[in-house]
Scaffold this motif. Structure first.
Motif, PDB file in Angstrom:
ATOM      1  N   ILE A  52       0.933 -11.959  11.167  1.00 11.02           N
ATOM      2  CA  ILE A  52       0.039 -11.344  12.160  1.00 11.02           C
ATOM      3  C   ILE A  52       0.833 -10.520  13.161  1.00 11.02           C
ATOM      4  O   ILE A  52       0.490  -9.370  13.459  1.00 11.02           O
ATOM      5  N   ARG A  53       1.902 -11.086  13.682  1.00  6.68           N
ATOM      6  CA  ARG A  53       2.701 -10.374  14.689  1.00  6.68           C
ATOM      7  C   ARG A  53       3.336  -9.119  14.104  1.00  6.68           C
ATOM      8  O   ARG A  53       3.427  -8.080  14.777  1.00  6.68           O
ATOM      9  N   THR A  54       3.768  -9.203  12.848  1.00  8.84           N
ATOM     10  CA  THR A  54       4.359  -8.030  12.194  1.00  8.84           C
ATOM     11  C   THR A  54       3.325  -6.926  12.033  1.00  8.84           C
ATOM     12  O   THR A  54       3.593  -5.753  12.325  1.00  8.84           O
ATOM     13  N   MET A  55       2.129  -7.296  11.586  1.00  4.89           N
ATOM     14  CA  MET A  55       1.083  -6.290  11.398  1.00  4.89           C
ATOM     15  C   MET A  55       0.674  -5.654  12.723  1.00  4.89           C
ATOM     16  O   MET A  55       0.472  -4.438  12.807  1.00  4.89           O
ATOM     17  N   LEU A  56       0.565  -6.469  13.762  1.00  5.80           N
ATOM     18  CA  LEU A  56       0.167  -5.934  15.062  1.00  5.80           C
ATOM     19  C   LEU A  56       1.244  -5.029  15.653  1.00  5.80           C
ATOM     20  O   LEU A  56       0.944  -3.953  16.179  1.00  5.80           O
ATOM     21  N   SER A  57       2.501  -5.446  15.556  1.00  2.22           N
ATOM     22  CA  SER A  57       3.578  -4.657  16.155  1.00  2.22           C
ATOM     23  C   SER A  57       3.815  -3.354  15.406  1.00  2.22           C
ATOM     24  O   SER A  57       4.183  -2.342  16.008  1.00  2.22           O
ATOM     25  N   ARG A  58       3.597  -3.368  14.086  1.00  3.20           N
ATOM     26  CA  ARG A  58       3.807  -2.159  13.279  1.00  3.20           C
ATOM     27  C   ARG A  58       2.522  -1.348  13.093  1.00  3.20           C
ATOM     28  O   ARG A  58       2.546  -0.305  12.452  1.00  3.20           O
ATOM     29  N   ARG A  59       1.426  -1.872  13.613  1.00  2.04           N
ATOM     30  CA  ARG A  59       0.127  -1.199  13.504  1.00  2.04           C
ATOM     31  C   ARG A  59      -0.241  -0.912  12.053  1.00  2.04           C
ATOM     32  O   ARG A  59      -0.618   0.201  11.676  1.00  2.04           O
ATOM     33  N   ILE A  60      -0.128  -1.947  11.234  1.00  2.00           N
ATOM     34  CA  ILE A  60      -0.515  -1.864   9.832  1.00  2.00           C
ATOM     35  C   ILE A  60      -1.511  -2.976   9.542  1.00  2.00           C
ATOM     36  O   ILE A  60      -1.603  -3.957  10.284  1.00  2.00           O
ATOM     37  N   GLY A  93      -1.819  -4.612   6.454  1.00  2.00           N
ATOM     38  CA  GLY A  93      -1.471  -5.492   5.354  1.00  2.00           C
ATOM     39  C   GLY A  93       0.009  -5.430   5.034  1.00  2.00           C
ATOM     40  O   GLY A  93       0.700  -4.471   5.399  1.00  2.00           O
ATOM     41  N   LEU A  94       0.489  -6.476   4.353  1.00  3.58           N
ATOM     42  CA  LEU A  94       1.900  -6.564   3.979  1.00  3.58           C
ATOM     43  C   LEU A  94       2.031  -7.035   2.539  1.00  3.58           C
ATOM     44  O   LEU A  94       1.357  -7.995   2.133  1.00  3.58           O
ATOM     45  N   PRO A  95       2.907  -6.406   1.744  1.00  2.00           N
ATOM     46  CA  PRO A  95       3.204  -6.969   0.428  1.00  2.00           C
ATOM     47  C   PRO A  95       3.999  -8.259   0.598  1.00  2.00           C
ATOM     48  O   PRO A  95       4.853  -8.358   1.489  1.00  2.00           O
ATOM     49  N   VAL A  96       3.705  -9.222  -0.230  1.00  2.00           N
ATOM     50  CA  VAL A  96       4.425 -10.499  -0.188  1.00  2.00           C
ATOM     51  C   VAL A  96       5.447 -10.472  -1.317  1.00  2.00           C
ATOM     52  O   VAL A  96       5.093 -10.364  -2.495  1.00  2.00           O
ATOM     53  N   LEU A 141       7.111  -8.795  -6.455  1.00  2.00           N
ATOM     54  CA  LEU A 141       5.837  -8.819  -5.740  1.00  2.00           C
ATOM     55  C   LEU A 141       5.018 -10.013  -6.216  1.00  2.00           C
ATOM     56  O   LEU A 141       4.750 -10.156  -7.409  1.00  2.00           O
ATOM     57  N   VAL A 142       4.607 -10.876  -5.284  1.00  2.00           N
ATOM     58  CA  VAL A 142       3.828 -12.058  -5.661  1.00  2.00           C
ATOM     59  C   VAL A 142       2.440 -12.063  -5.034  1.00  2.00           C
ATOM     60  O   VAL A 142       1.607 -12.916  -5.346  1.00  2.00           O
ATOM     61  N   GLY A 143       2.173 -11.112  -4.145  1.00  2.00           N
ATOM     62  CA  GLY A 143       0.854 -11.067  -3.520  1.00  2.00           C
ATOM     63  C   GLY A 143       0.815 -10.017  -2.433  1.00  2.00           C
ATOM     64  O   GLY A 143       1.752  -9.240  -2.243  1.00  2.00           O
ATOM     65  N   ILE A 144      -0.292 -10.009  -1.722  1.00  2.00           N
ATOM     66  CA  ILE A 144      -0.438  -9.130  -0.561  1.00  2.00           C
ATOM     67  C   ILE A 144      -1.272  -9.876   0.468  1.00  2.00           C
ATOM     68  O   ILE A 144      -2.207 -10.611   0.112  1.00  2.00           O
ATOM     69  N   VAL A 145      -0.912  -9.759   1.727  1.00  2.00           N
ATOM     70  CA  VAL A 145      -1.670 -10.408   2.791  1.00  2.00           C
ATOM     71  C   VAL A 145      -2.194  -9.316   3.714  1.00  2.00           C
ATOM     72  O   VAL A 145      -1.451  -8.433   4.138  1.00  2.00           O
ATOM     73  N   SER A 146      -3.489  -9.365   3.988  1.00  2.00           N
ATOM     74  CA  SER A 146      -4.125  -8.319   4.780  1.00  2.00           C
ATOM     75  C   SER A 146      -4.981  -8.928   5.876  1.00  2.00           C
ATOM     76  O   SER A 146      -5.174 -10.149   5.947  1.00  2.00           O
ATOM     77  N   GLU A 147      -5.497  -8.051   6.727  1.00  2.00           N
ATOM     78  CA  GLU A 147      -6.405  -8.504   7.779  1.00  2.00           C
ATOM     79  C   GLU A 147      -7.576  -9.282   7.184  1.00  2.00           C
ATOM     80  O   GLU A 147      -8.013 -10.292   7.746  1.00  2.00           O
TER      81      GLU A 147
END
Length: 230
Positions: free
Chosen positions: A24-32, A34-37, A44-50
């Motif tokens: 959450i903090r990474t997405m908020l600070s980078r203004r994105i 979602g993140l690839p996991v 690549l094993v997944g993706i986590v999004s809002e």
């Protein structure tokens, strides 16, 4: 245009063992959104999004199925839903069925995947490794560049020919006449659906060098033959 020309690199990913707070903090600070996991081996094993993080027990937004639905789902499925709603690790909440795309794929293919699966980003994968991310934001940035970059201004005859050629490829453009003077486009002729009017204007506006479009198209109602001037 291909995916590799628009994708974002280097890739900002997160480990499956990371906390959802870190995600959450990474997405908020980078203004994105979602993140690839990516695991320790770089796979690549997944993706986590809002979207993965808003159906939570903390909000009271987790799945609350009826007793009948719970019976149909079974205990295993219900246990998985509980983990997604209350888990504290990225691996608990991430989406594992991830759509990916190779770097050499055309942009049209990427957009089609985004539309079909209602997703905002695509990991770009080559040789089993994530080498970039293509997001809707990347596409919008390129669209902005394309529509704001100054184009060479053709003479009136070339401009008229270009618009007529484009109209000829449209099922609604066959009865539209084009005249051009000093970059000003004058549209006349007949249309059979008033929505064709706006389409013709947009087509003309998109021709490089057009300064103004004057609409004098006549709308003829196809059943009654009634003619309505603009």
């Amino acid at each position: 245009m291909r995916v590799e020309t628009l994708m974002t690199t280097p890739v900002l990913g997160i480990l499956p063992s990371a906390s959802i707070g870190e995600a959450i903090r990474t997405m908020l600070s980078r203004r994105i959104s979602g993140l690839p996991v990516i695991d320790e081996s770089g796979a690549l094993v997944g993706i986590v999004s809002e979207g993965d993080l808003i159906l939570r027990g903390e909000f009271g937004t987790e799945s609350n199925a009826s007793w009948w639905t719970q019976l149909l789902k079974g205990s295993g499925q219900l246990a998985s839903e509980y983990v997604r709603a209350y888990g504290r690790r990225v691996s608990d909440v991430m989406t594992t069925d991830v759509q990916t795309i190779p770097p050499g794929a055309p942009i049209a293919e990427a957009v089609k995947l985004m539309q079909q699966h209602r997703i905002k980003r695509l990991p770009v994968v080559e040789g089993g490794r994530v080498i970039g991310i293509l997001s809707r934001a990347d596409l919008l940035a390129e669209l902005d560049r394309l529509i704001t970059t100054p184009q060479p201004t053709p003479d009136d005859n070339a401009l008229k020919a270009a618009i007529e050629k484009s109209l000829a490829t449209r099922p609604w453009g066959g009865l539209i006449d084009v005249q051009v003077k000093a970059g000003e486009v004058h549209l006349t002729g007949t249309i059979f659906d008033d929505r064709e009017r706006r389409a013709a204007i947009v087509l003309a506006e998109n021709a490089p060098g057009v300064k103004k479009v004057v609409d004098d198209l006549v709308w003829m109602e196809p059943i009654s033959g009634t003619v309505l001037a603009p």
